[in-house]
Design an enzyme around this catalytic site. Structure first.
Site, short mmCIF file in Angstrom:
data_model
loop_
_atom_site.label_atom_id
_atom_site.label_comp_id
_atom_site.label_asym_id
_atom_site.label_seq_id
_atom_site.Cartn_x
_atom_site.Cartn_y
_atom_site.Cartn_z
CG HIS A 1 2.69 -1.43 4.31
ND1 HIS A 1 2.28 -2.60 4.32
CD2 HIS A 1 3.33 -1.49 5.71
CE1 HIS A 1 2.27 -3.45 5.27
NE2 HIS A 1 3.12 -2.80 6.19
CG ASP B 1 -5.88 -0.31 5.07
OD1 ASP B 1 -5.72 -1.05 5.81
OD2 ASP B 1 -5.13 0.44 4.31
CD GLU C 1 -0.30 -4.13 1.80
OE1 GLU C 1 0.39 -5.40 1.91
OE2 GLU C 1 0.46 -2.96 2.09
CG HIS D 1 -3.76 -1.27 9.01
ND1 HIS D 1 -3.99 -2.46 8.21
CD2 HIS D 1 -3.22 -2.28 10.36
CE1 HIS D 1 -3.40 -3.63 8.60
NE2 HIS D 1 -3.36 -3.46 9.96
CG ASP E 1 -4.78 -3.23 2.71
OD1 ASP E 1 -4.61 -4.20 2.52
OD2 ASP E 1 -3.84 -2.47 3.33
CG HIS F 1 -2.42 0.42 0.75
ND1 HIS F 1 -3.60 0.44 1.44
CD2 HIS F 1 -2.83 1.32 -0.16
CE1 HIS F 1 -4.29 0.98 0.90
NE2 HIS F 1 -4.01 1.66 -0.06
CG ASP G 1 -5.08 -4.76 5.76
OD1 ASP G 1 -6.04 -4.03 5.87
OD2 ASP G 1 -3.92 -4.60 5.87
CG ASP H 1 -2.24 2.27 5.27
OD1 ASP H 1 -1.88 1.61 6.45
OD2 ASP H 1 -2.46 1.80 4.20
#
Length: 317
Positions: free
Chosen positions: A141, A124, A277, A126, A232, A101, A234, A128
């Site tokens: 990332h 996401d 990712e 996260h 992403d 990412h 995830d 980031d």
């Protein structure tokens, strides 16, 4: 809902140096092998595959403080920014197949060069948005958004390899969906800048329908503008996308993940898409890899109009 064929430019970005786990550079190949191009063409999309970018490791790429591989990540993103700008100048929706990412720095910068008024939906686990000074891992990332934010300009040191980046987003231009693993430093930044986000707690409380209604009203309610979706895998629950580098339990279901993209498609404003990712080497079994890749393809197809109820407005009897 039949409209003119959507024209898409695909860029493969096989890059892994924004984080420590090898294998994420195999993401583009896995998505292509699973037929992502053919599946889009079947949907009557006008697809131009620009192939994979070739990234080289910058020699003697010593850390900047604890930030790892800054020159290599910076160079890769500069290449990607050029490639995305090219796709946008040709009037196509850019589809970047990652890679990790950190590549969002280049993808969003290149998009903003051609469409400076864009807004971003970031799906996401996260946020980031660590800066090189707040990061505890040093992995880039986990930092792409901080380089893109105008309000953080004074908080970003001059990182070698990344001095070409000009922040192109204001705090009001981005909405996060799916957050559930945010560092204290990042939480502080989100609060200080007043960035809109829907953590999994909010998704649970409001339901994904309300989340999307609020997201789109906030970003495009007053003025229509191009949407960049940075997805992403995830952000989804590890039960649907297990083959990824930093899985966090309790994520979006496949249904919620598809609802997000269906609603973005309906706006007619999707202009850039990152699918990030996917790491085929982290599936514990071939089935886990297939599940992750197939989910990523389903999300992508949904961005371009593949609806779950089928695309013919058949009258229900």
């Amino acid at each position: 809902m039949s409209s003119k064929p959507k024209s898409i430019g695909i860029i493969g970005a096989p890059f892994s140096k924004g984080q420590p786990r090898g294998g994420v550079e195999e993401g583009p190949a896995a998505l292509r092998t699973a037929g992502i191009v053919e599946r889009l063409e079947e949907r009557e999309c006008d697809v131009k595959d620009y192939g994979n970018l070739t990234f080289v490791d910058v020699p003697n790429d010593t850390p900047f403080q604890i930030v790892k591989n800054p020159r290599t990540v910076g160079k890769a993103n500069e290449q990607l920014a050029g490639a995305v700008a090219e796709v946008k100048k040709n009037g196509r929706t850019s589809l970047v197949l990652g890679g990790d990412h950190s590549l969002a720095i280049g993808s969003i910068s290149g998009h903003a060069k051609v469409h400076p008024d864009l807004c971003v939906i970031w799906v996401d686990a996260h946020s980031d948005i660590n800066t090189p000074l707040t990061t505890t891992s040093g992995n880039l990332h986990g930092q792409p958004v901080s380089f893109l934010m105008k309000e953080l300009k004074g908080k970003i040191p001059d990182v070698p390899g990344l001095s070409w980046v000009t922040p192109c987003l204001s705090a009001k231009d981005i909405v996060y969906i799916g957050l559930r693993d945010v560092d204290p430093g990042e939480h502080q930044i989100l609060k200080d800048l007043g960035i809109k986000y829907f953590s999994m707690t909010e998704v649970d409380k409001l339901g994904i329908g309300k989340v999307m209604e609020e997201t789109l009203s906030y970003l495009i309610g007053r003025k229509k503008r191009p949407i960049h979706l940075s997805y992403d895998v995830d952000g989804l629950d590890p039960s649907v996308t297990p083959a990824t580098g930093t899985p966090v339990p309790g994520g979006l279901t496949l249904r919620e993940g598809l609802y997000i993209t269906e609603e973005i498609y309906k706006t007619g404003l999707l202009s850039g898409l990152d699918i990030m990712e996917v790491n085929p080497s982290l599936g514990k079994t071939p089935e886990e890899v297939n599940r992750t890749v197939n989910t990523a393809i389903a999300i992508t197809l949904s961005c371009f109009g593949v609806a779950r109820e089928g695309n013919h407005s058949a009258k229900r009897l």
